[in-house]
Design an enzyme around this catalytic site. Structure first.
Site, PDB file in Angstrom:
ATOM      1  N   THR A 158      62.005  78.071  10.762  1.00 22.54           N
ATOM      2  CA  THR A 158      62.376  78.544   9.412  1.00 22.54           C
ATOM      3  C   THR A 158      61.075  78.842   8.666  1.00 22.54           C
ATOM      4  O   THR A 158      60.542  79.938   8.760  1.00 22.54           O
ATOM      5  CB  THR A 158      63.248  77.523   8.666  1.00 22.54           C
ATOM      6  OG1 THR A 158      62.643  76.238   8.733  1.00 22.54           O
ATOM      7  CG2 THR A 158      64.633  77.468   9.274  1.00 22.54           C
ATOM      8  N   LYS A 181      61.031  71.866  15.358  1.00 24.15           N
ATOM      9  CA  LYS A 181      60.747  72.718  14.202  1.00 24.15           C
ATOM     10  C   LYS A 181      60.862  71.856  12.953  1.00 24.15           C
ATOM     11  O   LYS A 181      61.553  70.833  12.953  1.00 24.15           O
ATOM     12  CB  LYS A 181      61.679  73.922  14.128  1.00 24.15           C
ATOM     13  CG  LYS A 181      63.144  73.642  13.978  1.00 24.15           C
ATOM     14  CD  LYS A 181      63.629  73.320  12.593  1.00 24.15           C
ATOM     15  CE  LYS A 181      63.196  74.379  11.579  1.00 24.15           C
ATOM     16  NZ  LYS A 181      63.666  73.928  10.217  1.00 24.15           N
ATOM     17  N   THR A 192      64.215  71.131   7.686  1.00 23.55           N
ATOM     18  CA  THR A 192      64.855  70.175   8.587  1.00 23.55           C
ATOM     19  C   THR A 192      64.160  70.103   9.952  1.00 23.55           C
ATOM     20  O   THR A 192      63.746  71.107  10.483  1.00 23.55           O
ATOM     21  CB  THR A 192      66.287  70.655   8.837  1.00 23.55           C
ATOM     22  OG1 THR A 192      66.969  70.682   7.603  1.00 23.55           O
ATOM     23  CG2 THR A 192      67.018  69.765   9.819  1.00 23.55           C
ATOM     24  N   GLU A 272      54.731  72.729   4.877  1.00 23.34           N
ATOM     25  CA  GLU A 272      54.714  73.736   3.814  1.00 23.34           C
ATOM     26  C   GLU A 272      53.551  73.511   2.854  1.00 23.34           C
ATOM     27  O   GLU A 272      53.433  72.470   2.231  1.00 23.34           O
ATOM     28  CB  GLU A 272      56.045  73.695   3.061  1.00 23.34           C
ATOM     29  CG  GLU A 272      57.196  74.103   3.962  1.00 23.34           C
ATOM     30  CD  GLU A 272      58.565  73.824   3.360  1.00 23.34           C
ATOM     31  OE1 GLU A 272      58.641  73.160   2.334  1.00 23.34           O
ATOM     32  OE2 GLU A 272      59.547  74.308   3.956  1.00 23.34           O
ATOM     33  N   ASN A 391      58.256  76.283  -2.226  1.00 22.06           N
ATOM     34  CA  ASN A 391      59.512  75.603  -2.501  1.00 22.06           C
ATOM     35  C   ASN A 391      60.168  76.003  -3.824  1.00 22.06           C
ATOM     36  O   ASN A 391      61.290  75.612  -4.103  1.00 22.06           O
ATOM     37  CB  ASN A 391      59.313  74.095  -2.426  1.00 22.06           C
ATOM     38  CG  ASN A 391      59.152  73.652  -0.989  1.00 22.06           C
ATOM     39  OD1 ASN A 391      60.045  73.858  -0.175  1.00 22.06           O
ATOM     40  ND2 ASN A 391      57.993  73.116  -0.657  1.00 22.06           N
ATOM     41  N   SER A 396      65.876  81.977  -3.402  1.00 20.87           N
ATOM     42  CA  SER A 396      66.089  83.181  -4.207  1.00 20.87           C
ATOM     43  C   SER A 396      65.370  84.372  -3.610  1.00 20.87           C
ATOM     44  O   SER A 396      64.846  84.304  -2.523  1.00 20.87           O
ATOM     45  CB  SER A 396      65.643  82.940  -5.644  1.00 20.87           C
ATOM     46  OG  SER A 396      64.472  82.174  -5.690  1.00 20.87           O
TER      47      SER A 396
END
Lengths: 396, 396
Positions: A158, A181, A192, A272, A391, A396
């Site tokens: 992702t 992942k 996740t 991230e 994040n 969006s």
């Protein structure tokens, strides 16, 4: 054993004998690359174990797969990215069930032999037709070579920027491999964790289960990027027995644990917005549980994480986090060391902040408590502008 | 009662009769404005109560003031910004003691009648000579007017951008006022909360203590900016009895609670990097404690906070946070509403994300659990680039 990740032979889930895999474009994430993976255990054995999120809000595929795993047996795993199939009610559960049915039909087995995993946005229905067509395409694309394993590892990404695989050929004659992942197990970001590990060793389901729980406890469970726990986290372990070799149980557990730690480190490195890889090591705690609690509290502290993003050896924030952790602490015995420089001894300033080199990507925070033998390490990352950026713009 | 903050008569700690205050430049933060405040209770009574951080690593002034408050009596409070005097060992404690001694000598009382509060960087010694000279200057500058109260409120500011005062003249003939600084009580950022509330009502120390604990529990304790707990948090309440009025206890508690909530809201509005003021309201929990736990978990969740910074009504992250909170939850009964729009009903998507207006600064997140009567509200803020910026550059 982190050098495993760089071994050229680390081809992931297809490295062991008896497994095929594939990754295809099912259209779940609107054509943005492959988003559905299939891993098949061709046997002769089909022992399996699974560890799942402890979140009370569990995604439909987690509810399905937890049931399936009570049999200790798996023929296949279907995984998708782009949609978590979480907070989707009975319709979402039926989609997970239909996905397993479709794979079972193609493989000539029962739906209860097929686990399902999903990752992505929470709260929208997974497009069932796309998924079922994707399963058919993935079945047609199954392969046993390195490219097939990589395709599966790639299809579940992702916000991951690289596919994450491990593999190990044991001198005793059995092989183990896997992909993962995401960014953590019990406390990942919404990235996740989905992990599939395969082995051709001959291992019973109860032994797999015990080994997997022990490995997860000291690997994925000790990675804590931002304290948030996903609705979808799943780690699966499948054994084909195709090597015909019964491994020494202790050796198998040790290798599995090393591989899981390797995958956790790969997730940490790809978390991230990460600019620093931080290891928080606690020693001298009253118990191992206390050490984990304290290390986790420091690892989650937003002020510690922003300070380290700013390359600021702000040990006072670390001492404060130790102090509010829910564990036994003697404030007059806390030692804090950052990248080898002792900055706080017995709860009081010591050493020279300026001597701490935080220019590199790796930071080791050591806290010694002087209360007992409990020790633990939690891996985390800094809290950066990149984390906020990624994040605040996810759905969006 | 948040309108209190904007009442022109809200002059803070000098509004009640019997109190003088001052704020001076002591040089603790290298000449960057006033950094030492003094609040004096001229009586005739000197009843007092205090609530302190629950961090096990307590700053020297907290250790000192906790001892002092066991007497239920205070003549004065010395506060400084620029240095927390935390993790400073016996030398730091001696500095806190010497500070109280100096004020006591000037006021003709005992050191055990003087509380000390500090806020700022952890782990460096407070410059004792500067502080003692500052106390003398502050004593010389004491005044009973509005300017004096504001001077004290201003001298304790750290990352605060505005001085925060409250005041209330009760129709029954007694008055109460106060100032605060920082971003929260039990879970502030290192922008430690220091709060001083004064009243000329005639109230005994045990009544003050009970009223203060009750007020803090539903005000400062329900503000949670980033989950980090300071080593220095202190809330003090001093009563001079100068009005000669014995207030109705329930009325006194209600006013005190309203003032504390007002100060908590002022801190929320001025929190580090805030772009959104977020109220997380939980209802239908099994107990009030569960409601607090769930609201706090949502309020601390980095993914919820970054989503709201991005004006993204990502209710799935809220549902996930509810699910991993350490409280009773039925995943099939969770309702989530953001700014009046129901987005999740019974744990499943409902309503229209696009209908949620998040352009304004205020966001109300409502979670209903369907399990009981427990309810609670936690105030927090978003996780913004400003937060990362401010906290990655604090000590350097």
């Amino acid at each position: 054993m982190s050098e495993l990740a760089s071994e050229p032979s680390a081809q992931g889930v297809t490295q062991p004998q008896g497994f095929r895999a594939s990754g295809v474009v099912a259209g779940i994430r609107n054509g943005e690359g492959p988003d559905l993976a299939l891993v098949v255990n061709d046997g002769p054995q089909h022992a399996a174990a699974g560890v799942f999120t402890r979140n009370k809000v569990k995604a439909a595929p987690v509810l399905w797969s937890e049931q399936v795993l009570t049999t200790g047996r798996l023929r296949a795993v279907v995984l998708n990215a782009g949609n978590a199939n979480a907070c989707t009610g009975p319709e979402g559960f039926q989609t997970a069930h239909a996905t397993a049915e479709k794979a079972a039909e193609l493989l000539g087995c029962g739906a209860v032999e097929v686990a399902v995993c999903s990752t992505g946005l929470i709260g929208s229905q997974l497009p069932r037709d796309d998924v079922l067509e994707g399963v058919a395409a993935a079945h047609a694309a199954l392969g046993a070579d390195a490219a097939a394993g990589l395709a599966a590892a790639t299809a579940v990404m992702t916000t991951d920027t690289v596919a994450k695989q491990v593999g190990h050929a044991d001198p005793a004659g059995w092989t183990i491999g896997g992909f993962t992942k995401g960014a953590g197990m019990i406390a990942p970001s919404m990235a996740t964790t989905l992990t599939v590990v395969t082995t051709d060793a001959v291992v019973d389901a109860p032994v797999l289960d015990e080994a997997l729980r022990a490995a997860v406890r000291v690997s994925f469970d000790r990675l804590d990027i931002d304290g948030c726990m996903s609705t979808n986290d799943t780690v699966l372990l499948l054994a084909s027995g195709a090597s015909g070799v019964v491994p020494d149980t202790a050796a198998f557990r040790a290798v599995l644990t090393d591989l899981c730690k390797d995958m956790a480190r790969q997730m940490q490195a790809d978390a991230e917005g990460v600019t620093k890889r931080i290891a928080v090591r606690v020693a001298g705690a009253a118990t191992e549980d206390d050490a984990v609690t304290i290390a986790r509290t420091v690892a989650r502290d937003s002020l510690v994480k922003t300070a380290l993003f700013g390359s600021d050896p702000n040990w006072g924030r670390i001492a404060a986090a130790v102090g509010y952790s829910d564990a036994a602490v003697d404030p007059d015995r806390i030692d804090v060391t950052i990248n080898g420089v002792l900055l706080c001894r017995g709860g009081v300033a010591a050493g020279d902040r300026a001597a701490v080199d935080l220019k590199g990507a790796d930071i080791v925070v050591e806290v010694v408590l002087g209360l007992g033998d409990g020790e633990a390490e939690i891996l985390t990352t800094d809290l950066s502008h990149g984390y906020v950026e990624e994040n605040s713009a996810y759905s969006s």
